[in-house]
Design an enzyme around this catalytic site. Structure first.
Site, PDB file in Angstrom:
ATOM      1  CB  ILE A  94      -0.946   0.001   1.238  1.00  0.00           C
ATOM      2  CG1 ILE A  94      -1.964   1.138   1.203  1.00  0.00           C
ATOM      3  CG2 ILE A  94      -0.152   0.123   2.526  1.00  0.00           C
ATOM      4  CD1 ILE A  94      -3.219   0.790   0.519  1.00  0.00           C
ATOM      5  N   GLY A 151      -0.025  -5.368   0.631  1.00  0.00           N
ATOM      6  CA  GLY A 151      -1.066  -5.314  -0.395  1.00  0.00           C
ATOM      7  C   GLY A 151      -0.664  -6.008  -1.686  1.00  0.00           C
ATOM      8  CG  ASP A 154      -3.784  -8.251   0.473  1.00  0.00           C
ATOM      9  OD1 ASP A 154      -4.372  -9.098   1.140  1.00  0.00           O
ATOM     10  OD2 ASP A 154      -3.215  -7.268   0.971  1.00  0.00           O
ATOM     11  CD  GLU A 174      -1.217  -6.667   4.901  1.00  0.00           C
ATOM     12  OE1 GLU A 174      -0.282  -7.458   5.149  1.00  0.00           O
ATOM     13  OE2 GLU A 174      -1.717  -6.563   3.770  1.00  0.00           O
ATOM     14  CG  ASP A 182      -8.098  -4.396   5.008  1.00  0.00           C
ATOM     15  OD1 ASP A 182      -7.156  -4.423   4.191  1.00  0.00           O
ATOM     16  OD2 ASP A 182      -8.471  -3.359   5.573  1.00  0.00           O
TER      17      ASP A 182
HETATM   18  C1  LIG Z   1      -7.225   0.490   2.332  1.00  0.00           C
HETATM   19  C2  LIG Z   1      -6.338  -0.587   1.785  1.00  0.00           C
HETATM   20  C3  LIG Z   1      -5.809  -1.541   2.815  1.00  0.00           C
HETATM   21  C4  LIG Z   1      -4.533  -2.127   2.358  1.00  0.00           C
HETATM   22  C5  LIG Z   1      -3.548  -2.427   3.210  1.00  0.00           C
HETATM   23  C6  LIG Z   1      -2.224  -2.816   2.792  1.00  0.00           C
HETATM   24  C7  LIG Z   1      -1.229  -2.878   3.682  1.00  0.00           C
HETATM   25  C8  LIG Z   1       0.178  -3.037   3.293  1.00  0.00           C
HETATM   26  O1  LIG Z   1       0.532  -3.042   2.121  1.00  0.00           O
HETATM   27  S1  LIG Z   1       1.318  -3.193   4.575  1.00  0.00           S
HETATM   28  C9  LIG Z   1       2.868  -2.908   3.797  1.00  0.00           C
HETATM   29  C10 LIG Z   1       3.183  -1.441   3.564  1.00  0.00           C
HETATM   30  N1  LIG Z   1       4.505  -1.295   2.946  1.00  0.00           N
HETATM   31  C11 LIG Z   1       5.597  -1.129   3.638  1.00  0.00           C
HETATM   32  O2  LIG Z   1       5.587  -1.033   4.852  1.00  0.00           O
HETATM   33  C12 LIG Z   1       6.891  -1.061   2.851  1.00  0.00           C
HETATM   34  C13 LIG Z   1       7.568   0.283   3.013  1.00  0.00           C
HETATM   35  N2  LIG Z   1       8.811   0.347   2.243  1.00  0.00           N
HETATM   36  C14 LIG Z   1       9.962  -0.236   2.640  1.00  0.00           C
HETATM   37  O3  LIG Z   1      10.053  -0.881   3.647  1.00  0.00           O
HETATM   38  C15 LIG Z   1      11.174   0.012   1.788  1.00  0.00           C
HETATM   39  O4  LIG Z   1      10.893   1.043   0.880  1.00  0.00           O
HETATM   40  C16 LIG Z   1      11.649  -1.243   0.985  1.00  0.00           C
HETATM   41  C17 LIG Z   1      12.240  -2.277   1.947  1.00  0.00           C
HETATM   42  C18 LIG Z   1      10.521  -1.867   0.175  1.00  0.00           C
HETATM   43  C19 LIG Z   1      12.785  -0.812  -0.017  1.00  0.00           C
HETATM   44  O5  LIG Z   1      13.741  -0.074   0.639  1.00  0.00           O
HETATM   45  P1  LIG Z   1      14.808   0.806  -0.184  1.00  0.00           P
HETATM   46  O6  LIG Z   1      15.749   1.364   0.811  1.00  0.00           O
HETATM   47  O7  LIG Z   1      15.369  -0.009  -1.279  1.00  0.00           O
HETATM   48  O8  LIG Z   1      13.958   1.957  -0.902  1.00  0.00           O
HETATM   49  P2  LIG Z   1      13.390   3.303  -0.219  1.00  0.00           P
HETATM   50  O9  LIG Z   1      14.425   4.346  -0.303  1.00  0.00           O
HETATM   51  O10 LIG Z   1      12.827   3.000   1.110  1.00  0.00           O
HETATM   52  O11 LIG Z   1      12.161   3.679  -1.191  1.00  0.00           O
HETATM   53  C20 LIG Z   1      12.374   4.253  -2.484  1.00  0.00           C
HETATM   54  C21 LIG Z   1      11.221   5.202  -2.764  1.00  0.00           C
HETATM   55  O12 LIG Z   1      10.003   4.471  -2.719  1.00  0.00           O
HETATM   56  C22 LIG Z   1       9.120   5.051  -1.771  1.00  0.00           C
HETATM   57  N3  LIG Z   1       8.326   3.993  -1.126  1.00  0.00           N
HETATM   58  C23 LIG Z   1       8.738   2.800  -0.692  1.00  0.00           C
HETATM   59  N4  LIG Z   1       7.712   2.115  -0.149  1.00  0.00           N
HETATM   60  C24 LIG Z   1       6.635   2.898  -0.246  1.00  0.00           C
HETATM   61  C25 LIG Z   1       5.263   2.759   0.135  1.00  0.00           C
HETATM   62  N5  LIG Z   1       4.811   1.627   0.676  1.00  0.00           N
HETATM   63  N6  LIG Z   1       4.435   3.774  -0.114  1.00  0.00           N
HETATM   64  C26 LIG Z   1       4.855   4.888  -0.726  1.00  0.00           C
HETATM   65  N7  LIG Z   1       6.142   5.095  -1.122  1.00  0.00           N
HETATM   66  C27 LIG Z   1       7.002   4.114  -0.866  1.00  0.00           C
HETATM   67  C28 LIG Z   1      10.041   5.710  -0.769  1.00  0.00           C
HETATM   68  O13 LIG Z   1       9.357   6.696  -0.052  1.00  0.00           O
HETATM   69  C29 LIG Z   1      11.087   6.266  -1.711  1.00  0.00           C
HETATM   70  O14 LIG Z   1      10.562   7.407  -2.338  1.00  0.00           O
HETATM   71  P3  LIG Z   1      11.439   8.770  -2.416  1.00  0.00           P
HETATM   72  O15 LIG Z   1      11.726   9.164  -1.018  1.00  0.00           O
HETATM   73  O16 LIG Z   1      10.558   9.723  -3.153  1.00  0.00           O
HETATM   74  O17 LIG Z   1      12.680   8.380  -3.176  1.00  0.00           O
END
Ligand SMILES: CCC/C=C/C=C/C(=O)SCCNC(=O)CCNC(=O)[C@H](O)C(C)(C)COP(=O)(O)OP(=O)(O)OC[C@H]1O[C@@H](n2cnc3c(N)ncnc32)[C@H](O)[C@@H]1OP(=O)(O)O
Length: 303
Positions: A94, A151, A154, A174, A182
């Site tokens: 997400i 997500g 999912d 999650e 969900d």
């Molecule tokens: C209503 C709907 C219900 C749905 C629910 C769903 C729930 C879920 O999906 S829970 C999981 C949520 N996701 C996360 O917690 C992952 C977050 N990201 C990370 O942990 C890291 O980014 C990752 C390990 C995947 C990769 O790390 P790395 O060091 O290689 O890259 P980053 O420098 O962190 O990221 C690069 C740019 O991507 C942007 N980014 C990464 N993940 C997200 C995200 N989930 N949402 C939005 N943006 C994300 C990050 O901000 C960087 O952007 P920028 O700063 O502009 O370069």
């Protein structure tokens, strides 16, 4: 002629190519967060295309996924679909800023019932957009490289076949971000891997699943050495599926999906009623005749 037809290529295509792809261009343009191509005859490739944000699933991409698969469901030049992610990883789940924005929208209301109405509608829309993969009668093959988080898991659990590269990892994240999943994982993962204890462990601990474990438990059916061989393998499988009768393939998918949620007898009734009609199709007659006479497989008309 069919190799990776993008909209830019379409504009420069000779008339003969356009004849085959007119149907493609007229309905598949306009996606901003997805890159939709037809790399082989009857095979579509849908690529999550927000690489700078690691294909994080924002509202726009979520809605485009639903729309895209609902359109592909109806297109007679589509017989199978490969789902991939552009860039470094398959998807980071997400979009976290989007979640925060949703919190802001809720904060505009004081009353719990008004907040709940917004959340209920949002969750229902989001669930339906992922279920579009399952609704679509054309088989969907998810090809996962690197991370597939929250997500994104999912999403691929609504696909029919999952495969990955050796650098892939999966995470039901999650619980780690303070919520119960969900969008389908808690419903579809148990059916996909058939080991409730392992499902419980993965969903309650949010630990990562590596490719060997993913293959051993049945989350994926194949692991490829590299991302390139993964995509090539997924397209090859999609091509194999596309060479079969679309009558047979689409009804097989519908029946398998139906069987997951119904008793054996209800499933047998389902396929019996369908096949009262479909066994009269020319596809069955022509393919069975080719087998019986040791002739090459026939070409099938669009469906
Ligand atoms: C209503 C709907 C219900 C749905 C629910 C769903 C729930 C879920 O999906 S829970 C999981 C949520 N996701 C996360 O917690 C992952 C977050 N990201 C990370 O942990 C890291 O980014 C990752 C390990 C995947 C990769 O790390 P790395 O060091 O290689 O890259 P980053 O420098 O962190 O990221 C690069 C740019 O991507 C942007 N980014 C990464 N993940 C997200 C995200 N989930 N949402 C939005 N943006 C994300 C990050 O901000 C960087 O952007 P920028 O700063 O502009 O370069």
């Amino acid at each position: 002629m069919f190799s990776s037809i993008t909209l830019r290529q379409l504009k420069n295509s000779p008339i003969s190519t356009l004849k085959h792809t007119r149907n493609f261009a007229s309905t598949m343009e306009g996606f901003k967060e997805l890159n939709v191509t037809m790399p082989k005859p009857f095979v579509y490739k849908v690529e999550l295309n927000r690489p700078k944000k690691l294909n994080a699933l924002n509202r726009a991409i979520w809605f485009e996924i639903g729309k895209c698969f609902d359109i592909l469901a109806t297109k007679d030049d589509c017989r199978s679909i490969v789902l991939t992610g552009a860039g470094k990883i398959f998807s980071a789940g997400i979009d976290l800023p989007d979640m925060i924005a949703l919190g802001g929208k809720l904060a505009e209301h004081e009353d719990v019932a008004r907040k709940c109405k917004i959340l209920e509608q949002t969750l229902k829309d989001y669930q339906d957009h992922f279920t579009a993969l399952e609704r679509c009668p054309k088989p969907v093959i998810a090809a996962v490289h690197s991370a597939c988080i929250g997500g994104a898991l999912d999403l691929i659990l609504a696909a029919d076949i999952r495969m990955c590269s050796s650098d892939a990892w999966f995470q039901v994240k999650e619980a780690e971000i303070g919520m119960a999943a969900d969008m389908g994982t808690l419903q579809r993962l148990p059916r996909a891997i058939g080991n409730q204890s392992l499902v419980n462990e993965l969903c309650l601990t949010s630990r990562k699943i590596e490719p060997t474990e993913a293959k051993d438990c049945g989350l994926v059916s194949k692991v490829f050495d590299t991302r390139d061989s993964l995509v090539a393998g997924a397209l090859e499988m999609a091509e194999q599926i596309a060479s079969k009768s679309p009558v047979a393939v689409q009804l097989t998918k519908r029946t398998l999906v139906h069987a997951r949620n119904n008793s054996t007898q209800t499933g047998l009734d389902f396929i019996r009623y369908w096949n009262m009609a479909m066994l009269q199709s020319e596809d069955f007659i022509n393919a069975a005749m080719a087998q019986a006479t040791k002739s090459p497989p026939p070409a099938f008309a669009k469906l």
